[in-house]
Each structure stands twice: as C-alpha cells, then as structure tokens.
Design a protein around this motif. Structure first.
Motif, PDB file in Angstrom:
ATOM      1  N   ALA A 194     -25.735   5.437 -14.979  1.00  0.00           N
ATOM      2  CA  ALA A 194     -25.951   4.033 -15.390  1.00  0.00           C
ATOM      3  C   ALA A 194     -26.395   4.128 -16.825  1.00  0.00           C
ATOM      4  CB  ALA A 194     -26.955   3.003 -14.741  1.00  0.00           C
ATOM      5  N   THR A 195     -26.104   3.401 -17.820  1.00  0.00           N
ATOM      6  CA  THR A 195     -26.840   3.526 -19.199  1.00  0.00           C
ATOM      7  C   THR A 195     -26.883   2.045 -19.724  1.00  0.00           C
ATOM      8  OG1 THR A 195     -24.898   3.275 -20.491  1.00  0.00           O
ATOM      9  CG2 THR A 195     -25.355   5.591 -20.088  1.00  0.00           C
ATOM     10  N   GLY A 196     -28.091   1.917 -20.718  1.00  0.00           N
ATOM     11  CA  GLY A 196     -28.253   0.764 -21.287  1.00  0.00           C
ATOM     12  C   GLY A 196     -28.721   0.956 -22.683  1.00  0.00           C
ATOM     13  N   GLY A 197     -28.199  -0.040 -23.692  1.00  0.00           N
ATOM     14  CA  GLY A 197     -28.136   0.336 -24.972  1.00  0.00           C
ATOM     15  C   GLY A 197     -28.913  -0.832 -25.690  1.00  0.00           C
ATOM     16  N   ASP A 214     -28.807   1.532  -3.450  1.00  0.00           N
ATOM     17  CA  ASP A 214     -28.158   0.090  -3.736  1.00  0.00           C
ATOM     18  C   ASP A 214     -28.994  -0.543  -4.505  1.00  0.00           C
ATOM     19  OD1 ASP A 214     -26.648  -0.443  -0.436  1.00  0.00           O
ATOM     20  OD2 ASP A 214     -26.049   0.514  -2.396  1.00  0.00           O
ATOM     21  N   HIS A 215     -30.263  -0.214  -5.136  1.00  0.00           N
ATOM     22  CA  HIS A 215     -31.083  -1.064  -5.994  1.00  0.00           C
ATOM     23  C   HIS A 215     -31.390  -0.407  -7.433  1.00  0.00           C
ATOM     24  CE1 HIS A 215     -32.600  -3.846  -2.780  1.00  0.00           C
ATOM     25  NE2 HIS A 215     -32.122  -2.682  -2.001  1.00  0.00           N
ATOM     26  N   LEU A 216     -31.194  -1.164  -8.394  1.00  0.00           N
ATOM     27  CA  LEU A 216     -31.193  -0.501  -9.542  1.00  0.00           C
ATOM     28  C   LEU A 216     -32.420  -1.629 -10.520  1.00  0.00           C
ATOM     29  CD1 LEU A 216     -29.692   1.245 -11.588  1.00  0.00           C
ATOM     30  CD2 LEU A 216     -28.664  -0.603 -12.507  1.00  0.00           C
ATOM     31  N   HIS A 266     -34.004  -6.696 -11.238  1.00  0.00           N
ATOM     32  CA  HIS A 266     -34.095  -5.890 -10.173  1.00  0.00           C
ATOM     33  C   HIS A 266     -32.514  -6.034  -9.569  1.00  0.00           C
ATOM     34  CE1 HIS A 266     -34.877  -5.679  -5.399  1.00  0.00           C
ATOM     35  NE2 HIS A 266     -33.802  -4.718  -5.735  1.00  0.00           N
ATOM     36  N   TRP A 267     -31.613  -5.445  -9.620  1.00  0.00           N
ATOM     37  CA  TRP A 267     -30.107  -5.335  -9.468  1.00  0.00           C
ATOM     38  C   TRP A 267     -29.861  -4.754  -7.848  1.00  0.00           C
ATOM     39  CZ3 TRP A 267     -26.661  -6.667 -13.472  1.00  0.00           C
ATOM     40  CH2 TRP A 267     -27.126  -6.577 -14.789  1.00  0.00           C
TER      41      TRP A 267
END
Lengths: 370, 644
Positions: free
Chosen positions: A226-229, A267-269, A280-281
């Motif tokens: 997973a990435t975020g930008g 299952d949680h991100l 919280h995903w």
C-alpha cells in the motif's frame, strides 16, 4: 475514545516498543521524535496502568514521560531495533542508535553515523529508516540507499544515486529485497544481494506522477503493498503483476504521511495525513450478505479499480486488491475526535494506537476495534 | 529594564528591530578608537512562547479558537450563549491546567531563579484567569439582577480557595472549637464573608457544644443564619418577592442586634454585624478579605443582593476607595474596576498594556466579538479591534520556530488583512527539509497563494539543481507548473548528454509520462530518449521517423539539430535504405536551414550545444551532404523499382 496529551513539541514520529509475543500483552512503551524545534528531542513514554487493576477501564490517564534525549536535527524516521535500541533518521543526514537503559531509565547515544546522507558540499536529510536487527536500511534526500549494521561502524552497502529525486520511504519486501518510493511517483524494487546500482523493477502510476511518501507491505501476503502520496490517495499494488496499481482509493484531502497494515490483523489498515485526520480502513469479503443486513456503516469512500484483475481464482485474491468493488466492502472510520493540525505519524500494535500531530499533541487509543 | 549580559556597561548600543526580537550590538566609539565587541545579541521581547509549559497553553487554546470560529452564524446569539459560556470555561480550564503544572514545576525546581520565574508566571496566570472569569460572568453570561450576585459569589469563592485548606486544618485538630484559627475561619473568613452559611452553622455547632450556658444565643444565631434567603433563579419566586423576604430577614437581624442579644459574645456580635452588612466591621477584617473586590461582593451580599448590572460600577468604585488606603490602584485593580463598569474596551486596553504578550487579549476579544459585545468601530487602519489583536498575536507566534503553524489558522480568520500578513510571513519560514517545504506549500496551495507556491518551489528546485538532484528539481517544477524551470532542467540534461555521451538519471527520463508536456524542452528530451531506445532495439524505421519529426515539427531546438543530424548519419549509412526519398529531402532542407542560420548567427546568443571548430564543422556538413546524397540516390532507385 481518544485523549490528547500536549507535549510542547511537534511530534514527527511515534512508535510502539515491540512486545514479546509470548506474553500477549498490550504495548505500554512508545517513543516519539520531535521536529522543527530549536532543540529536538527523542522521548520515551509509558502508558501502563500501574495502580489501576481494572482491565476494562482500558486506557487510564496520560502517558508519562520516562526519559528523553537531545536529538540533533528533526527526527524524520524512528524505529525500534530491539527492546533497548532505537534507530533515528535525522534532518542533518545522521543515523543514530539510541540505547534505553531500563534500570536507570535514561537514554544515551549508542552509535552514530554522522554524515551518512550528504550532498557534495552540504548536508542531506535522511528521510526514512527501516530495520530488521541487526541490519538497518536508510534512505535520504540525496537519493542514496545505505545498508548499515548495528555495532559495525563501516557501511555495509551503499547504493549511490539510486534515485534522481528524493526517496521518501523504504520497507522490506523480503529479507533481501526492499521497496522505495520517491518524489516522481515510482516504487522501486531493489535486490540487495545483487549489489547493483539500478532497481530490479519499477512500478508507477500512469498519468500524473504524484510524489509518494509512504509505503507498507501486507504482513502475510507479501506481494501486496500500500502506498500514499501527495494527493492523499491510497493505492494498492500487486508487485507480481505488472507495473500499475491494482486499486486506487480517495482517502485524504492532503498528503498522506503514513500507512500501516495492522501487524496481526491485516484486514485493517491505518492512514494519517496532513489534513489532520487518521483513518481506519477495514476490509471484508462477505459479499453474499446484502449491505443493509450488515449493520450501520461509516462513510465509505469512492474508489476506482485501475485495472481489472486478470483471470485467476477471485476468492483467493485479497480483498485489498479489489478496493471497494462489488466483491468486497471497505469501511473507513475517522479515529480522531475533531480537526487537528497535521497528523504526522501513527503506529498500531495489538489494540493500541498512538499518533502524533503538529498541534503538539499525542493521541492514544487503547481499544481499537480490530 | 534589564542589563544585557555581554555588553559592557557604559558602552553605546546600536539596535535593529526584528519581528519579535531586537538585535543589539556594541558600537564603536570613533573618538577613542578602541575596538568594540564583535558579538550581536538577540534580545527576545516575549519569553513566554519559549517556555515549554506555556506552549501547551498556546496549542490548546489554538484548538479551542478554531472550534469557536466554526460555530455557525445563522442562529441568533441568544441561543448560542451556553455554547459561548462553555467555550469560555474551556479556555479557563486550559489556563488552570497550565497554572497547576507551573506550580508543580516551581516547587520541584532546583535553582531559585527558575523557581521565581515559574512563580511569576503562576501569578500572572492567576490574574489572567481572574479577569477572564469576571468577564465571563459579567459579559458573556450576562446574568440579570439576582443571579448576578450568585455568579459573583462563585467567582470570589473560586479565587479564594485557601479557606477550605484552613478549615480542613481546623477540623482535623483534636478540639476544633479551641483551635486558634477557629474564629478566623468561622467568624470572618470564608464562611460568613463568602456567604457559606451552612458551613458556618456546622462550625458554630461545635462551639455551641463547648458552651452549654450560651446555648440559646447560639441557637438564635443558628436560626438567623438558616433563615437568610438566597435567590433561586430557577424557582418561581420573582425578584421583588425575594427582595421583600430579604428585607424582612434583614430587619429581624437588626432587631436582635439592637436588643443586645449577642452582646455577651463578641464573636457572635461581629457575625451579626457582618450579616447586616456593616462596612466598618467588614473593613476591620481587611487581611481576611485581602482584596477590595472580595470586600465588594461581601458588601453586596449583605447590603444589596438584588444589585443590577448597571449599579455595579458605583459599588465597585466606592468599595475600592474604601478598601485601598494608599489610593493608588494596581493595574489588576483598574482592570477589574473597568470590568465592573462594563467598559470592555478599557479592560482590553489595560490588559494589553499590562501583559507582555497578546495571547489573553486576542482570545478574549475574539470570544467577546463572537458574542456580539464589541461595537465595531473601526480603528484608523481599517480593521476592527478583534482583527488587530489577532493579527498582533499571530505575528508574534510566527516568529517562533515551531508555533508558526498555529498562527496560520489565526490569520485565516482575520478577513481584512489576514491574507496579506500570511503571504508576507509564510515566505520567510526557513525551509530546511523537503518535508517542511511540503507542509508550507500545502498551506499556500489551500489558500490559492500561487505566487508563494511558485517562489517556494523555485527555491527548492534551485537547491536541488545545485546539489545535482535533477529528479527532485523536476518534481518541484511540476508542482509549481513552472515551464521555464522545467526547460532549464531539460537543458541541463541535454548538456550532460553532450558532455558525456550518455544520459544520466535514466529512471527519470524514461518514465516522464504526461509531465513531458509541461515544457517543450522536456518533451524533446523525452522523445529524444525514445529515439535512442528505438535505435537500441533496432527499430530503425520508427527511429528514423521520430528523428525527422523532432526536427520538422520544431520540437527540437535548432541548436540541437547538428547533434540530431549526426545521429542520423549511422541510419543513412546503413546498407538498407531507411529514409525514404521524401524524408531525405526533408533532411536536406533541415541541413540547409541549419547551416544558413549558423552563418548568420555565428556570434549571436544562440546556445550552441556542441562547440566545434570551423574545420570540424565543415567536415561534418560535407559528410552529411554526401551521406544524404547517396541515400537519396538509393531511395529513388528503391522506390522506382518495381517489385517482382
């Protein structure tokens, strides 16, 4: 339920000290690093309830400062090497190992590489550090990747000019492979055994090259990343398949600073961002049940699949790669009570979540529903 | 006034103002010719923002401030009053929390200087909280007559809490009634003076048990104390009814006093006189009252419990005059007096002068403005009082290396000048790391400050170019949509190529994607690299087409054409005919264009990528002409031949 503790310094990093799995206890000690102060500090805090025996009270009271030490430059990366040692990445380009002495409750510098990251005639900030004892890997604005070993002063491996732009984050893919993200929106895979100066694989989004600031690998399924930008979008990638992300989800309205899969319950991100929110995903693939029977939902987010997954047995493919499609549901919850300044860092372990903000506050939640 | 350590006494000083500091230096005395000290001293005007404990005050109040601004304006202010009161309480609890921490720090401080400093800060915060609380009672809560006194009683009780400690000491002793503080505590201090009659009665009972002979007297006092009416704002009794009841009670007490019922017990007589509001008796116990406003409230409680807000100022002035012997009020006294006179502007003005930073006045004024209590008369330079104070406070915050981020929100909520101030200040934030620059950029972009965005990106990009981080530089110019800088970076790449013969940073150039379109030069760079890739993969006809289009579509700068034509040379020399006749004609045209322009611009300012001497140039051109001619011949032949 969150409680804010104001600490008189902008918190750039917060990390739980790892707990030994045999005890199955909740983490009690965490470390924070500050930034943008005349004198920056690395501090160690405790949230144990020493007097209160009632377990269902969950968290009780403020975190208490155990000890702290001066840190030269902003703390741009912080990681526990083991139960006693902490590695930090500094804006002066230095990589430092601090040792926490349990009996005297003090911290001292144990080892330091002063100019690990540098330009020809200037300092270059070291932007991230990741470790798997005794190996430490750091990356910086000078585009270098450095492999260090604790207790050895020389650098085990240096990849010069690994990137023409700033490398913002690094994570382990396998024991000898790492992934880095940079300012031009690329994920690069490096095989450290090969001792080469170029990446084995490059993945990127087509279209706008949005800088990426954080990356994290799924704890169990090692091909999911997973990435975020800069645009606050959460991207899910499958490093085996192609060079494009498999799903994109709109998460935040500003830069996403950190993304973490829950280490034991993937299952949680969790993601945190410059816009002051911490999300919280939660994903689940119970697609047979109609949504109205699944109980109340928090705001779900729009998403789009960047590419259709080619063939294969759909049920084996992780729900993360599907994003929010008909095959799996995705739920997001805001974890902070109200708008704050940027949330710079978060860490989650067991049922405990800690995060630090630019409003000079630390939030702790000891009853995260995972 | 302070001596600045480091500057020798008697020396002349020069100084320069900064945003929050002063730079001070010793000046050279020309006459004596002696060398002066080479140091520059920074004198900080405001120590408070650098104190770690007070910093929490600034951060927490920032949070409350932002929450206050987001209260919607559509509701009438009457229904928002409980919200404003609760916000005011939040502010005050933050002040109190800070005070407690400072007190603990003062107690545990090792050296006396620090302890005194903490002690000073505690007393300032105490005063601030006192003033704020009074403003909350009088202005925000704005209780009418009847409840007004009750609120003021609470106010005084909150700030005179040592009473309870004393009482505890007395109660815990073996024989409380004989404790030397007993009559102090009971008789005058808190309980009666604060109107806490229940507690008074309980204490008196202890004394009564010791003196069975005077039992009736104590019983009488007890009944008087129990009968004193207190106004109940939630009840059905009107103010007038309460007033009548109170007067009746007052007359009853007066009768008993005149009857000499308490003549034999001096203490009970004093209590009785206080219940009647005898000012002389009250003034006799000045040390217990300790302040004139305490005296004022007690006086009102026992003389005029139905005091109206508009009548307060008269009582306040007279109380102050009666209480203070010297007649010269302290700053705190005049501020409180101004508050009792409902002169909000005077309160703010006096606080601004007395305190060394704008925190208190800025937040209080903002809250009062939200309650619509400030008349909006404009100050000379266009903005109103609230905005002026917020701007001053936020400007002070901006000089702090860390708290500048809080200041941004304050500027946001100053409609007239906030934006201008922010634009000027944000450019001066030092950008040490990329992360900080990103945060500053986000602030600017959210507020559409495009000039600041451009200038910050340019600073970061130039820094990156200087350190040879061309990828970073490119990403900064993409963020600013700065085509000119992207052109600069592309020219750097092309220069590197000409110098070394290979491209550096292939990972960047190969993956430009849509950012290629930002600048023509960048597009050329991407396409040129593509040509090299095609050549490497031996797709010669595609490579040839691309090369030609680079020149004919004028994507390539003319100065680079020589290099491109030289790149075409191996394609022309291939056994197989790659360029068609049409294409060869075009190449020849390009060559002619190039040579004619080179002749005319021989000494011009055109950037010539490849420096070469005249003979080399001539040789190259001749070689090209030869190759082109040969190719043309082959092409014509090939195209003219019928395939069988």
């Amino acid at each position: 339920m969150e409680s804010a503790k104001y600490v008189s310094q902008k918190v750039s990093k917060a990390r739980w000290r790892p707990v030994s799995s045999s005890f199955l206890q909740q983490p009690e000690i965490f470390a924070t690093g500050s930034w943008d102060n005349e004198e920056n500090k690395i501090s160690i805090w405790s949230v144990g309830n020493y007097e209160n025996s009632g377990l269902e009270d969950g968290f009780e009271g403020d975190p208490q400062l155990i000890c702290e030490n001066k840190h030269d430059g902003d703390v741009l990366g912080l990681q526990f090497l083991d139960q006693e040692r902490i590695v930090t990445a500094s804006s002066t380009g230095a990589v430092t190992i601090f040792r926490h002495h349990h009996n005297s409750q003090t911290i001292s510098v144990s080892q330091q590489w002063v100019k690990a990251h540098h330009y020809p005639c200037d300092n270059a900030p070291c932007t991230a550090v990741v470790c798997s004892s005794p190996e430490i890997i750091t990356v910086g604005e000078d585009g270098r990747i450095i492999v260090l070993r604790a207790d050895q002063d020389c650098m085990a491996q240096v990849i010069e000019n690994a990137d023409s732009s700033t490398i913002h984050a690094v994570t382990y893919l396998r024991t000898t492979e790492i992934l880095t993200v940079n300012s031009i929106g690329q994920i690069k895979l490096w095989d450290l055994r090969q001792q080469s100066n170029s990446a084995s694989q490059i993945l990127s989004l087509s279209g706008d090259r949005v800088p990426l600031y954080c990356i994290d690998r799924h704890p169990n399924q090692q091909h999911i990343v997973a990435t975020g930008g800069q645009d606050g979008m959460l991207c899910m990638w499958d490093v085996r398949q192609g060079s494009m992300p498999s799903s994109l989800m709109e998460a935040h309205s500003a830069e996403m600073w950190e993304v973490h899969f829950h280490p034991t319950n993937p299952d949680h991100l969790f993601t945190c961002s410059e816009d002051g929110s911490l999300l919280h995903w939660e994903t689940s693939s119970h697609s047979d049940m109609p949504s109205f029977l699944q109980g109340s939902r928090n705001s779900s987010v729009t998403s789009r699949s960047a590419m259709a997954l080619a063939g294969g047995n759909q049920s084996l493919i992780s729900a993360w790669l599907n994003g929010d499609s008909s095959k799996s549901r995705l739920e997001t919850t805001h974890m902070l009570p109200s708008q704050t300044l940027s949330v710079n860092s978060l860490d989650v372990l067991g049922q405990c979540l800690v995060c630090g903000t630019d409003g000079e506050a630390i939030f702790i939640n000891k009853q995260v529903p995972v | 006034m302070q001596n600045i350590s480091g500057i020798r006494p008697g020396k002349r000083m020069g100084f320069a103002w900064g945003p929050g500091d002063i730079l001070v230096y010793e000046t050279q005395n020309k006459a004596s010719g002696r060398r002066s000290c080479a140091f520059i001293h920074v004198v900080r005007k405001d120590e408070d923002i650098y104190s770690p404990i007070l910093r929490k005050l600034f951060n927490e109040s920032h949070h409350i401030f932002v929450g206050l601004q987001t209260i919607k304006d559509d509701l009438p202010s009457k229904s928002k009053k409980p919200q404003f009161v609760s916000i005011s309480r939040n502010y005050r609890s933050v002040i109190r929390a800070c005070m407690e921490e400072l007190q603990q720090a003062a107690v545990s401080a090792n050296d006396t200087d620090m302890a005194t400093q903490y002690g000073n800060q505690v007393s300032i915060l105490l005063a601030i909280e006192l003033i704020w609380n009074l403003c909350e009672v009088l202005f925000i809560d704005a209780a009418p007559a009847g409840s007004l006194l009750l609120h003021l009683l609470d106010w005084v009780r909150l700030h005179k809490s040592d009473v309870d400690e004393k009482a505890k000491g007395v109660l815990q002793s073996d024989s409380p009634a004989e404790h030397r503080d007993y009559w102090d505590v009971v008789c005058v201090l808190s309980y009666v003076l604060q109107g806490r009659l229940e507690d008074t009665r309980k204490m008196l009972m202890k004394q009564a048990m010791l003196q069975p002979a005077a039992k009736s007297m104590y019983k009488l006092m007890d009944s008087l104390l129990s009968k004193m009416p207190f106004y109940n704002p939630g009840g059905t009794q009107t103010l007038t009814e309460f007033d009548v009841k109170w007067r009746n009670w007052h007359e009853e007490v007066d009768r008993y006093l005149k009857d000499n019922s308490f003549a034999s017990n001096q203490h009970l007589e004093v209590i009785c006189k206080i219940l009647l509001g005898d000012e002389d008796v009250l003034l006799e116990h000045k040390e217990l009252l300790s302040t004139w406003y305490y005296f004022l409230i007690t006086r009102l409680l026992y003389c005029h419990p139905t005091v109206k807000p508009t009548e307060l100022h008269y009582y306040a002035q007279s109380s102050m005059m009666m209480f203070l012997d010297s007649g010269v009020p302290e700053p705190l006294d005049s501020i409180l007096l101004a508050a009792f006179e409902f002169d909000i502007h005077q309160v703010i003005k006096d606080c601004s002068i007395a305190l060394n930073n704008w925190w208190f006045v800025a937040h209080l004024t903002d809250l009062l403005d939200h309650c619509k209590l400030l008349q909006s008369h404009n100050l000379h330079f266009g903005s109103n009082l609230r905005e002026f104070l917020l701007l001053e406070y936020a400007s002070g915050l901006f000089t702090h290396h860390s708290l500048w981020q809080c200041a941004v929100d304050y500027f946001d909520h100053c409609p007239e000048f906030g934006r201008v101030y922010l634009e000027l200040q944000i450019e001066r934030v030092p950008l040490d790391t990329e992360r900080k620059a990103l945060k500053v950029l986000r602030i600017c972009e959210e507020r559409q400050m495009s000039e600041q965005v451009r200038s910050i990106c340019k600073i970061m990009a130039m820094r990156a170019v200087r350190n040879n981080r061309l990828g970073s530089a490119l990403s900064w110019s993409i963020r600013a949509k700065d085509a000119a800088f992207a052109t600069l970076i592309s020219e750097r790449f092309l220069q590197d190529y000409c110098a070394k013969g290979t491209f550096s940073d292939l990972d960047l150039i190969d993956n430009l994607g849509s950012t290629m379109l930002l600048s023509d030069r960048l597009t050329f760079l991407g396409k040129y690299r593509e040509f090299h890739k095609l050549y490497g993969e031996k797709c010669f006809s595609d490579a040839a087409k691309l090369l030609l289009s680079l020149m004919t579509a004028k994507i390539a700068p003319q100065s680079f054409w020589m290099t491109l034509l030289t790149d075409a040379l191996p394609l022309l020399e291939q056994k197989e005919v790659i360029f068609s006749a049409e294409q060869t004609y075009e190449l020849m045209y390009c060559l002619e264009e190039l040579t004619s322009s080179l002749i005319t611009a021989a000494s011009g300012s055109v950037i010539i990528y490849c420096r070469f001497h005249e003979d080399v140039e001539v040789t190259k051109v001749e070689m090209l002409r030869l190759a082109l001619a040969r190719n043309l011949a082959s092409a014509i032949v090939k195209e003219g031949t019928m395939q069988t």
